[in-house]
Enzyme design. Structure first.
Site, mmCIF file in Angstrom:
data_model
loop_
_atom_site.group_PDB
_atom_site.id
_atom_site.type_symbol
_atom_site.label_atom_id
_atom_site.label_comp_id
_atom_site.label_asym_id
_atom_site.label_seq_id
_atom_site.Cartn_x
_atom_site.Cartn_y
_atom_site.Cartn_z
ATOM 1 N N LYS A 276 44.528 52.381 32.642
ATOM 2 C CA LYS A 276 43.055 52.295 32.647
ATOM 3 C C LYS A 276 42.591 51.334 33.746
ATOM 4 O O LYS A 276 43.399 50.582 34.301
ATOM 5 C CB LYS A 276 42.586 51.821 31.266
ATOM 6 N N TYR B 183 30.128 24.519 49.179
ATOM 7 C CA TYR B 183 28.834 24.485 48.501
ATOM 8 C C TYR B 183 28.779 23.341 47.500
ATOM 9 O O TYR B 183 29.733 23.095 46.763
ATOM 10 C CB TYR B 183 28.590 25.807 47.752
HETATM 11 C C1 PLP Z 1 45.161 48.199 27.306
HETATM 12 C C2 PLP Z 1 45.873 48.733 26.120
HETATM 13 C C3 PLP Z 1 47.281 48.704 26.055
HETATM 14 C C4 PLP Z 1 48.146 48.005 27.087
HETATM 15 O O1 PLP Z 1 48.047 46.627 26.894
HETATM 16 P P1 PLP Z 1 48.914 45.582 27.775
HETATM 17 O O2 PLP Z 1 48.651 44.270 27.135
HETATM 18 O O3 PLP Z 1 48.341 45.636 29.157
HETATM 19 O O4 PLP Z 1 50.306 46.030 27.718
HETATM 20 C C5 PLP Z 1 47.885 49.337 24.979
HETATM 21 N N1 PLP Z 1 47.148 49.945 24.009
HETATM 22 C C6 PLP Z 1 45.796 49.967 24.031
HETATM 23 C C7 PLP Z 1 45.050 50.628 22.922
HETATM 24 C C8 PLP Z 1 45.112 49.354 25.074
HETATM 25 O O5 PLP Z 1 43.777 49.358 25.092
#
Ligand code: PLP
Length: 360
Positions: A35, A255
């Site tokens: 994702k 800044y």
């Molecule tokens: C993002 C996600 C994962 C992966 O998580 P990591 O901590 O990056 O391994 C697995 N399952 C779900 C439902 C997620 O949203």
């Protein structure tokens, strides 16, 4: 032309990290989580680099459709599922699996009047109170899905951890137990573990594992480095010095003049800032590599630049290479200095930063 600032993505490292997942979970199928543009690494190129993986998970329908249209043939699962009939149409048309986490989705499935069956993952909310059916509502949801002619049987089952990176977490133990109590007599495939689950909670390794962060070579644990876990960082973020100047003791830098120099030194200006996704919250002292040597960031992060204290002795000059994280400097460490987590740094690299891939 080499851009001033770019992210190098090592696809050979992705394959190495995927092999590490297989070592942890030799009897499970792997659903690689890509994702958010593959955690900032480039959605399609990561999907392709993961050749041979059993499944891919993304958050949203549009991400899944893009991957399917790029001729990726493994199972693809949409972790947020669908919210309307149109999205369900897309899921069925492109042969995408989806998570079912709320009653409204089951209403849509039950009233679906077209052809086709959806592959669903029914999600139990085992304590995170985000997506999923709470224990009281789970059995009814399951029964409705079993009876629904637009749902492929048997239904797969999943839950998600809230605290698996905490190695002694009672919460995680309870989540595993609750999930197992609910699903042990059900026929479908089961899935619990994210990266932290895969590496620290053996009991959470079931039919499918869902690694995200570890595929990118990053550790989810505060006290175990990626190196100790034999993961190789995939993204290295590079820029270069664009100016080096001598400043006297007592001069303010950046800044609001938040950093005041104690003794004469060389200040280097690096062509990266929050406009590239380098975190504005990175504090004075955050490590940066200049020509492979650690120097501290000083003063505030600007939109296009940061300032570093090269030291009085430095002979670094404009054009010299700077590493913000990745090879030689774990993103986990930078995240700590910026009061955040490595996930946000990786996902936060902005559009103007070109991704250059190596190791394909
Ligand atoms: C993002 C996600 C994962 C992966 O998580 P990591 O901590 O990056 O391994 C697995 N399952 C779900 C439902 C997620 O949203």
């Amino acid at each position: 032309m080499t851009p001033a600032t770019y992210a190098e993505v090592n696809l050979a490292a992705v394959k190495h990290n995927l092999a590490r997942v297989r070592e942890y979970a030799p009897n499970s199928k792997i659903m690689a989580v890509i994702k958010a543009n593959a955690y900032g690494h480039g959605l399609l190129q990561i999907a392709k680099a993961l050749e041979g993986v059993d499944g891919i998970a993304v958050a949203r329908v549009d991400e899944a459709v893009r991957i399917r249209k790029a001729k990726v043939e493994c199972q693809i699962v949409v972790l947020e599922g669908f919210v309307c009939k149109q999205e369900l149409d897309d899921l069925i048309q492109y042969n995408l699996g989806c998570v079912v986490h709320s009653p409204g989705q089951i209403d849509i499935l039950e009233s679906y009047s077209e052809q086709g069956v959806a592959s669903v993952w029914l999600k139990l909310d085992s304590g995170m109170s985000r997506l999923g059916f709470v224990p009281d509502k789970f059995a009814l949801a399951y029964q409705r899905l079993v009876k629904c002619s637009h749902v492929k049987q048997p239904i797969s089952l999943m839950t998600h951890f809230s605290s698996a990176d905490e190695l002694e977490s009672e919460v995680t133990r309870q989540q595993i137990k609750q999930f197992n109590d609910f699903v042990k007599t059900l026929p479908g495939e089961k899935s619990i573990a994210n990266s932290a689950g895969i590496m620290a909670w053996e009991d959470s390794i079931t039919d499918w594992v869902r690694p995200g962060l570890m595929l990118y070579g990053v550790s989810p644990f505060s006290n175990r480095s990626a190196k100790e876990l034999a993961l190789i960082p995939v993204m290295s973020l590079y820029s270069r010095l664009i100016s080096v100047k001598t400043i006297k003791a007592g001069e303010k830098v950046g800044y609001a003049g938040t950093w005041v120099n104690k003794a004469e030194t060389h200040i280097g200006v690096v062509a990266i800032g929050y406009g590239d996704g380098y975190p504005r919250t990175a504090k004075t002292g955050t490590p940066v590599l200049v020509n492979g040597k650690r120097v501290p960031l000083v003063g505030r992060v600007s939109m296009d630049m940061i300032t570093v204290d090269l030291g009085y002795q430095s002979d670094s000059k404009p054009g010299d290479r700077v590493t913000l994280w990745g090879a030689g400097l774990p993103v986990e460490e930078v995240a700590e200095y910026a009061d955040t987590i490595p996930y946000t740094l990786l996902c936060g690299v902005t559009q103007r930063v070109e991704i250059k891939s190596i190791g394909r």
